[in-house]
Design an enzyme around this catalytic site. Sequence first.
Site: not given
Length: 545
Positions: A14, A187
């Site tokens: 991420d 997301e």
Amino acid sequence: MQIHNPVLPGFHPDPSMIRVGDTYYIASSTFEWWPGVRIHESKDLAHWDFTGYAITDPSQADLRGNPSSGGIWAPDLSYADGRFWLVYSDMKMVTGIFKDGTNYLTWADSIHGPWAEPVKLNYVGFDASLFHDDDGRKYLVQQTWDHREYHHRFDGITLTELDTETMRLKPETARTIWAGTDVKLTEGPHIYKINGWYYLFCAEGGTTFLHQETVARSRTLDALSFETMPGDEPFLGNYDTPRSPLQKQGHGSLVQTPAGEWYYASLCGRPWHHETESVVGPRGWCTLGRETSIQKVEWDADGWPHIVGGHGGLPEVEAPIDAPAVSADGGEPTDHSQHDEFEADTLGPDWNTLRVPFGPAMGSVGGGSLRLIGQGSLHNLFDLSLVARRWQAFDFDAETRVRFDPKTYQAMAGLTNYYSDANWSWAFVTWDEQRRSRVIEVAQSDRNAYTSFLRDDAIAVPDGADVWLRTRVRTFTYTYEYSFDGVSWTPIPVTLDAKILSDDYVFEKLDGYFTGAFVGLACTDYSGYGAVAEFDYFDYRELTK
């Protein structure tokens, strides 16, 4: 000079990448491992140095009891108004209908901190980011979670204005700006304003081999105003490049160099599979977890971004044209080997603990030893004395020397390879009440199924002897060895399958699969009497093929 991917090997998912002046920064997720939010910096996008952690005090995140793969999700790092901003989620649920958690905001004048006491924002959904518009207004951008069983659980991307005076959100301004595509599982949103367009970058497809990054844009931030990039191909993704050494690419962030070039940092995985089995999962096992790669970006005549070399990404990427000449050494991958004699009175930056900081309840360090006080088992989510570091290579040796004098089989200390509370193994010293002797045992937890491999053949430890333990990890399998003098080593006749410590193996049971394998030192004493183990050193040595 080239960028060699992954630029951050081993469990660095991420990535949130920004540039401030001539320096690039990446913040990455840490989940249940402490300290939280790893930050790296670079001058050229090819060579990255660890610079510290943002979450270093329990007041910033209380992770005790968080499930494996819960904790700190998807930190968003940004820079505006002369300060660094950081948004992160503390997730208390990983599986199930609900995803309980909290989104926090903190800030600092320096990347090295100190970071302000976090402000609790909301929990509409996870993977929140902060967008600083050019008119001075700020917005929280986030995935929206829907628990209702008759709806899809991902309910689009929500935008909510932040009151910069109170640092509180204005819930009356909340609106859904993009519903995502048919790929779903939308997301990891980030917004960038470029040439009058608001560009929304989002991950879709779930963080598996179907993972991808999609781009949408709008002239405004109005509700449902964003249109998806035309064509059937994603901006970045590997679902149709099954033989690429980089897989799972998506969920990341965009940056522009001083010379005007564009690059995208994303998570990725490097799977392997046994030669004797078909490609599974469907493509293999990522024991190093989700790592960070960087791809070069170009823009077409219609103002849409594209990955140079195709949306599948490349293992090697041309570095920025304005990268400092001092770094032009070919960009070979860094050897992350580590040797620690435990002379300092604090743990070094390569070490991590689970959910809580290293402190007196866990043990002490300095003066040539790491002393661990036995607490709960390796299944424990609250009180656990484990100090570990990431696997950052597929092949390595790690060893230690331990002094431990247990009086019960409930006390154990040794060397562990660990993925989660459900998936781990270790070689350890314990007490055999039948032989009235210390012994060495090897045990494994495979999805919570516990196996003691040696049992009656556990290796007797001579009276007064210290024990050296070593693990040899060789991509597909790994083993343990022991010594009583640190010179002559004896293999323990147990060969373990490394895939059990992979994201993909854990994913099959949907039980928290977002981290990566660690190797480290542990002491447990679930009798509650706090047996103490002393480790003289730790050596982690990566091997080159």
